[in-house]
Design an enzyme around this catalytic site. Structure first.
Site, PDB file in Angstrom:
ATOM      1  N   GLN A 117       0.971  -1.413   0.155  1.00  0.00           N
ATOM      2  CA  GLN A 117       0.173   0.389  -0.033  1.00  0.00           C
ATOM      3  C   GLN A 117       0.922   1.137   0.310  1.00  0.00           C
ATOM      4  O   GLN A 117       0.897   2.610  -0.240  1.00  0.00           O
ATOM      5  CB  GLN A 117      -0.759  -0.053   1.376  1.00  0.00           C
ATOM      6  CG  GLN A 117      -1.828   1.581   0.849  1.00  0.00           C
ATOM      7  CD  GLN A 117      -2.846   0.756  -0.230  1.00  0.00           C
ATOM      8  OE1 GLN A 117      -3.075  -0.600  -0.729  1.00  0.00           O
ATOM      9  NE2 GLN A 117      -3.563   1.974  -0.047  1.00  0.00           N
ATOM     10  N   SER A 135      -6.340   1.359   4.338  1.00  0.00           N
ATOM     11  CA  SER A 135      -6.793   0.804   3.794  1.00  0.00           C
ATOM     12  C   SER A 135      -7.689  -0.749   3.457  1.00  0.00           C
ATOM     13  O   SER A 135      -7.087  -1.178   4.276  1.00  0.00           O
ATOM     14  CB  SER A 135      -5.268  -0.328   2.102  1.00  0.00           C
ATOM     15  OG  SER A 135      -6.306  -0.486   1.595  1.00  0.00           O
ATOM     16  N   HIS A 137      -8.220  -3.013   2.148  1.00  0.00           N
ATOM     17  CA  HIS A 137      -7.074  -4.349   1.686  1.00  0.00           C
ATOM     18  C   HIS A 137      -6.135  -4.590   2.777  1.00  0.00           C
ATOM     19  O   HIS A 137      -5.947  -6.152   1.993  1.00  0.00           O
ATOM     20  CB  HIS A 137      -6.652  -3.697  -0.049  1.00  0.00           C
ATOM     21  CG  HIS A 137      -7.756  -3.468  -0.953  1.00  0.00           C
ATOM     22  ND1 HIS A 137      -8.700  -4.482  -1.829  1.00  0.00           N
ATOM     23  CD2 HIS A 137      -8.253  -1.970  -1.661  1.00  0.00           C
ATOM     24  CE1 HIS A 137      -8.978  -4.430  -2.727  1.00  0.00           C
ATOM     25  NE2 HIS A 137      -9.062  -2.534  -2.943  1.00  0.00           N
ATOM     26  N   ASP A 144     -11.530  -6.050  -5.284  1.00  0.00           N
ATOM     27  CA  ASP A 144     -12.110  -5.147  -6.208  1.00  0.00           C
ATOM     28  C   ASP A 144     -12.816  -6.256  -7.402  1.00  0.00           C
ATOM     29  O   ASP A 144     -12.306  -7.237  -7.698  1.00  0.00           O
ATOM     30  CB  ASP A 144     -11.349  -4.583  -6.747  1.00  0.00           C
ATOM     31  CG  ASP A 144     -10.953  -2.861  -5.394  1.00  0.00           C
ATOM     32  OD1 ASP A 144     -11.622  -2.769  -4.401  1.00  0.00           O
ATOM     33  OD2 ASP A 144      -9.618  -2.385  -5.934  1.00  0.00           O
ATOM     34  N   GLU A 188     -17.232   3.909  -5.299  1.00  0.00           N
ATOM     35  CA  GLU A 188     -16.134   2.918  -5.597  1.00  0.00           C
ATOM     36  C   GLU A 188     -16.827   1.221  -6.048  1.00  0.00           C
ATOM     37  O   GLU A 188     -16.386   0.927  -5.275  1.00  0.00           O
ATOM     38  CB  GLU A 188     -14.607   3.022  -4.827  1.00  0.00           C
ATOM     39  CG  GLU A 188     -13.730   2.754  -4.593  1.00  0.00           C
ATOM     40  CD  GLU A 188     -12.452   2.821  -4.228  1.00  0.00           C
ATOM     41  OE1 GLU A 188     -12.619   1.657  -3.731  1.00  0.00           O
ATOM     42  OE2 GLU A 188     -11.878   3.592  -3.932  1.00  0.00           O
ATOM     43  N   HIS A 191     -15.456  -2.277  -5.187  1.00  0.00           N
ATOM     44  CA  HIS A 191     -15.044  -2.150  -3.454  1.00  0.00           C
ATOM     45  C   HIS A 191     -16.370  -3.381  -3.017  1.00  0.00           C
ATOM     46  O   HIS A 191     -16.891  -2.373  -2.372  1.00  0.00           O
ATOM     47  CB  HIS A 191     -14.057  -1.233  -3.034  1.00  0.00           C
ATOM     48  CG  HIS A 191     -13.491  -1.794  -2.311  1.00  0.00           C
ATOM     49  ND1 HIS A 191     -12.479  -1.795  -2.008  1.00  0.00           N
ATOM     50  CD2 HIS A 191     -14.048  -1.620  -0.789  1.00  0.00           C
ATOM     51  CE1 HIS A 191     -12.312  -1.779  -0.823  1.00  0.00           C
ATOM     52  NE2 HIS A 191     -12.715  -1.716  -0.011  1.00  0.00           N
TER      53      HIS A 191
HETATM   54 ZN   LIG Z   1     -10.800  -1.757  -3.340  1.00  0.00          ZN
END
Ligand SMILES: [Zn+2]
Length: 217
Positions: A117, A135, A137, A144, A188, A191
């Site tokens: 990241q 994040s 993630h 995603d 987004e 996501h």
């Molecule tokens: Zn994402």
């Protein structure tokens, strides 16, 4: 005999008190050090955003390589990882989509380490990527997804299917279009975040973001 028991319980009370004070001091020190609140677990729901960041060494348990598992979806890479429960829920979801003739999903991203990241952040335009530790993630609970389209994923039937059904498998669309003032992140459509069926269904019904659901906003 009674006296002995008394002594023992006093001893263990002291140990518990010492541990509790140490943990409290530790969490304060951590929060002070990073200048942000420490990451919060609400029950089993992990909140990660600008103000609730993960440590640099946080790596989720039970990461699995999606490519090596049975998968009813395509992948942009053979090196995409998620936690096992997240993978199992997403596989069930995309398998159900396939059964409903909803095909062509391409998973583009999953777990991202703090160090990765840092690279992503350094290479991105300001405001386009999350700071390291902020994040989702890094949790291994988010992925995603897109499809091959020239029209934008949010205008596809595959997107519409996810909007209608993702909560049934424990997923929420984490950054909706009209909630960027609350999430701190612009829309987004790609996501998705695993929170479990119960929480996802409640958020789907109320239209709340994770921040709102957890009483943070
Ligand atoms: Zn994402």
């Amino acid at each position: 005999m009674a006296k002995k028991q008394y002594r023992r319980s006093r001893g263990s009370t002291l140990i518990i008190a010492v541990v509790a004070v140490a943990m409290l001091a530790g969490s304060f020190a951590l929060g002070w050090h990073f200048g942000v609140k420490s990451t919060k677990f609400y029950g089993n729901i992990l909140l990660v955003n600008e103000t609730h960041r993960l440590d640099a060494d946080y790596v989720p348990q039970e990461l699995v390589n999606l490519y090596q598992q049975r998968h009813s979806f395509r992948m942009a890479s053979s090196e995409i990882y998620l936690t096992r429960p997240t993978y199992e829920a997403m596989e069930e979801m995309f398998h159900a989509a396939e059964e409903a003739d909803m095909n062509g999903y391409i998973v583009t991203s999953g777990y991202r380490s703090y160090q990765r990241q840092e690279e992503v952040y350094a290479q991105s335009e300001p405001g386009k990527a999350q700071q390291p530790g902020a994040s989702e993630h890094q949790t291994g609970l988010a992925f995603d997804v897109t499809v091959e389209t020239s029209d934008g994923f949010e205008n596809t039937p595959q997107y519409a299917w996810l909007m209608k059904h993702a909560h049934e498998y424990g997923f929420i669309q984490r950054y909706p279009a009209n909630k960027s003032d609350i999430t701190g992140i612009s829309y987004e459509p790609w996501h998705y975040r695993y929170v479990g069926v119960d929480a996802a269904t409640r958020m789907w019904k109320t239209g709340q973001t994770l921040e709102e659901f957890l009483g943070e906003k």
